[in-house]
Design a protein around this motif. Sequence first.
Motif, PDB file in Angstrom:
ATOM      1  N   ARG A  92       0.873  -1.175   0.000  1.00 57.26           N
ATOM      2  CA  ARG A  92       0.000   0.000   0.000  1.00 57.26           C
ATOM      3  C   ARG A  92       0.910   1.224   0.000  1.00 57.26           C
ATOM      4  N   GLU A  93       0.899   1.969  -1.078  1.00 57.17           N
ATOM      5  CA  GLU A  93       1.869   3.053  -1.242  1.00 57.17           C
ATOM      6  C   GLU A  93       1.855   4.049  -0.094  1.00 57.17           C
ATOM      7  N   THR A  94       0.664   4.336   0.463  1.00 56.17           N
ATOM      8  CA  THR A  94       0.552   5.346   1.526  1.00 56.17           C
ATOM      9  C   THR A  94       0.494   4.737   2.924  1.00 56.17           C
ATOM     10  N   ASP A  95       0.765   3.433   3.047  1.00 57.29           N
ATOM     11  CA  ASP A  95       0.696   2.760   4.352  1.00 57.29           C
ATOM     12  C   ASP A  95       1.973   3.047   5.146  1.00 57.29           C
ATOM     13  N   HIS A  96       1.874   3.943   6.120  1.00 59.53           N
ATOM     14  CA  HIS A  96       3.069   4.334   6.868  1.00 59.53           C
ATOM     15  C   HIS A  96       3.630   3.162   7.668  1.00 59.53           C
ATOM     16  N   ARG A  97       2.761   2.299   8.167  1.00 60.07           N
ATOM     17  CA  ARG A  97       3.261   1.151   8.933  1.00 60.07           C
ATOM     18  C   ARG A  97       4.103   0.236   8.036  1.00 60.07           C
ATOM     19  N   MET A  98       3.679   0.051   6.789  1.00 62.33           N
ATOM     20  CA  MET A  98       4.470  -0.779   5.879  1.00 62.33           C
ATOM     21  C   MET A  98       5.876  -0.194   5.702  1.00 62.33           C
ATOM     22  N   TRP A  99       5.961   1.129   5.540  1.00 57.70           N
ATOM     23  CA  TRP A  99       7.273   1.761   5.365  1.00 57.70           C
ATOM     24  C   TRP A  99       8.100   1.705   6.648  1.00 57.70           C
ATOM     25  N   CYS A 100       7.434   1.787   7.814  1.00 56.92           N
ATOM     26  CA  CYS A 100       8.164   1.603   9.084  1.00 56.92           C
ATOM     27  C   CYS A 100       8.745   0.197   9.153  1.00 56.92           C
ATOM     28  N   ASP A 101       7.937  -0.805   8.799  1.00 57.48           N
ATOM     29  CA  ASP A 101       8.408  -2.191   8.803  1.00 57.48           C
ATOM     30  C   ASP A 101       9.593  -2.360   7.863  1.00 57.48           C
ATOM     31  N   ALA A 102       9.500  -1.725   6.682  1.00 54.28           N
ATOM     32  CA  ALA A 102      10.559  -1.874   5.691  1.00 54.28           C
ATOM     33  C   ALA A 102      11.861  -1.226   6.161  1.00 54.28           C
ATOM     34  N   LEU A 103      11.786  -0.005   6.637  1.00 53.29           N
ATOM     35  CA  LEU A 103      12.993   0.709   7.053  1.00 53.29           C
ATOM     36  C   LEU A 103      13.614   0.114   8.306  1.00 53.29           C
ATOM     37  N   ALA A 104      12.777  -0.483   9.158  1.00 57.08           N
ATOM     38  CA  ALA A 104      13.317  -1.133  10.355  1.00 57.08           C
ATOM     39  C   ALA A 104      14.261  -2.274   9.983  1.00 57.08           C
ATOM     40  N   LEU A 105      14.051  -2.875   8.815  1.00 61.34           N
ATOM     41  CA  LEU A 105      14.899  -3.987   8.378  1.00 61.34           C
ATOM     42  C   LEU A 105      16.311  -3.536   8.020  1.00 61.34           C
TER      43      LEU A 105
ATOM     44  N   VAL B 298      26.576   7.426  13.137  1.00 64.97           N
ATOM     45  CA  VAL B 298      25.997   6.351  12.323  1.00 64.97           C
ATOM     46  C   VAL B 298      25.495   6.916  11.003  1.00 64.97           C
ATOM     47  N   ARG B 299      25.743   6.177   9.917  1.00 66.21           N
ATOM     48  CA  ARG B 299      25.305   6.605   8.597  1.00 66.21           C
ATOM     49  C   ARG B 299      24.225   5.660   8.067  1.00 66.21           C
ATOM     50  N   MET B 300      23.348   6.223   7.199  1.00 65.74           N
ATOM     51  CA  MET B 300      22.281   5.427   6.583  1.00 65.74           C
ATOM     52  C   MET B 300      22.038   5.949   5.178  1.00 65.74           C
ATOM     53  N   ARG B 301      21.830   5.056   4.240  1.00 62.36           N
ATOM     54  CA  ARG B 301      21.629   5.453   2.849  1.00 62.36           C
ATOM     55  C   ARG B 301      20.371   6.306   2.713  1.00 62.36           C
ATOM     56  N   PRO B 302      20.448   7.462   2.040  1.00 64.98           N
ATOM     57  CA  PRO B 302      19.266   8.316   1.878  1.00 64.98           C
ATOM     58  C   PRO B 302      18.182   7.625   1.057  1.00 64.98           C
ATOM     59  N   HIS B 303      16.933   8.026   1.300  1.00 60.86           N
ATOM     60  CA  HIS B 303      15.800   7.493   0.547  1.00 60.86           C
ATOM     61  C   HIS B 303      14.649   8.479   0.673  1.00 60.86           C
ATOM     62  N   PRO B 304      13.834   8.654  -0.386  1.00 59.56           N
ATOM     63  CA  PRO B 304      12.706   9.594  -0.301  1.00 59.56           C
ATOM     64  C   PRO B 304      11.726   9.293   0.819  1.00 59.56           C
ATOM     65  N   ARG B 305      11.647   8.048   1.248  1.00 62.34           N
ATOM     66  CA  ARG B 305      10.722   7.674   2.326  1.00 62.34           C
ATOM     67  C   ARG B 305      11.371   7.728   3.689  1.00 62.34           C
ATOM     68  N   LEU B 306      12.526   8.349   3.779  1.00 64.19           N
ATOM     69  CA  LEU B 306      13.291   8.386   5.019  1.00 64.19           C
ATOM     70  C   LEU B 306      13.642   9.814   5.389  1.00 64.19           C
ATOM     71  N   SER B 307      13.442  10.162   6.665  1.00 64.09           N
ATOM     72  CA  SER B 307      13.861  11.449   7.208  1.00 64.09           C
ATOM     73  C   SER B 307      14.719  11.177   8.443  1.00 64.09           C
ATOM     74  N   VAL B 308      15.970  11.588   8.377  1.00 63.54           N
ATOM     75  CA  VAL B 308      16.930  11.263   9.441  1.00 63.54           C
ATOM     76  C   VAL B 308      17.196  12.472  10.316  1.00 63.54           C
ATOM     77  N   VAL B 309      17.137  12.267  11.619  1.00 66.32           N
ATOM     78  CA  VAL B 309      17.555  13.259  12.605  1.00 66.32           C
ATOM     79  C   VAL B 309      18.704  12.640  13.394  1.00 66.32           C
ATOM     80  N   ARG B 310      19.735  13.430  13.635  1.00 67.05           N
ATOM     81  CA  ARG B 310      20.885  12.921  14.393  1.00 67.05           C
ATOM     82  C   ARG B 310      20.912  13.571  15.770  1.00 67.05           C
ATOM     83  N   SER B 311      21.003  12.732  16.764  1.00 64.32           N
ATOM     84  CA  SER B 311      20.939  13.209  18.143  1.00 64.32           C
ATOM     85  C   SER B 311      21.456  12.111  19.059  1.00 64.32           C
ATOM     86  N   PRO B 312      21.949  12.490  20.237  1.00 64.23           N
ATOM     87  CA  PRO B 312      22.277  11.455  21.222  1.00 64.23           C
ATOM     88  C   PRO B 312      21.056  10.578  21.501  1.00 64.23           C
TER      89      PRO B 312
END
Length: 302
Positions: A52-65, A101-115
């Motif tokens: 499901r293109e707009t399913d945020h939970r699906m994208w959370c599951d994917a990025l968690a991998l 820590v580094r992570m490959r950029p992706h349009p479905r990803l927003s990275v914040v760096r913090s302790p």
Amino acid sequence: MPSVARVPRRLAFLPFRGSAAVTEGLVTWAMLRGSTWHKLLPDVYVHADGYRETDHRMWCDALALVLPSGGTIAGRSALYLWGTDLLGRNAPVSVLLPRSVRMRPHPRLSVVRSPLPEDDRTRFGGLPVTTPLRTAFDLGRQPPLAEAVVAVDALLRRRVVKLPALADYAVRRAGWPGMPQFRRVLALAEPLSESPMETRLRLLLLDAGLGPIVAQHDVLDARGRFVGRVDLAWPALRVAVEYDGDHHRERAHFRQDVARLNALRAAGWLVLRFTADDVLRHPARTIALVTGALRERRLGRH
């Protein structure tokens, strides 16, 4: 008649690492290149039935991998997992990473760096996520102020965070960025707020100088019997303001609302009701109506 390819149960709906599935003999790389599967990220796939293109939970599951060690889902994505959806359409998944820590950029990803101390991490629904306290602390420091209060109110409402604990948590992080706003958020937060739009309505009225306002006030009649609970109230003036969401349009709920409104009027209360359109598109008109009602009641007392 062509045979239908058998889909392993483990791969039927949730995202998975392609390399791991191929190593286990569940699929082949040739199969993954077919129309039965969607490639979400490098080496991360999902079956067509689970896509499901707009399913945020699906994208959370994917990025968690593919999260690096020490990373976790955070911000509004964490808030979503904790039970409140304040996300825009196609919003990227918010991820918190330690600075090294580094992570490959992706349009479905927003990275914040913090302790990210270990105590600020937990697992929920099988996913790594910031704790409710850390989620509230992070969102409470992000402008604009009103949306920060909305997010904190949402976590308070779900009772996964308590205001004293959040205040203590903030004291231990006094030098972190965004603390001036966060202190304002703590002063404005309302654990009794029942929806994000109710919080926005309350903040609109407070910003117009119409406070103090009592949230979720129980109205009693002259004999002390319960009449109803109103969203926002000025008890001394017997004026109430309520936010009407879509559920109020359901037939059974509408009938209950009519009876309740009549009972409140019989008890001497003036009740104003507003929708999302009133709050977001016509704030000046909304403020004027409430201001007029309060002025009318004050004049009537003299």
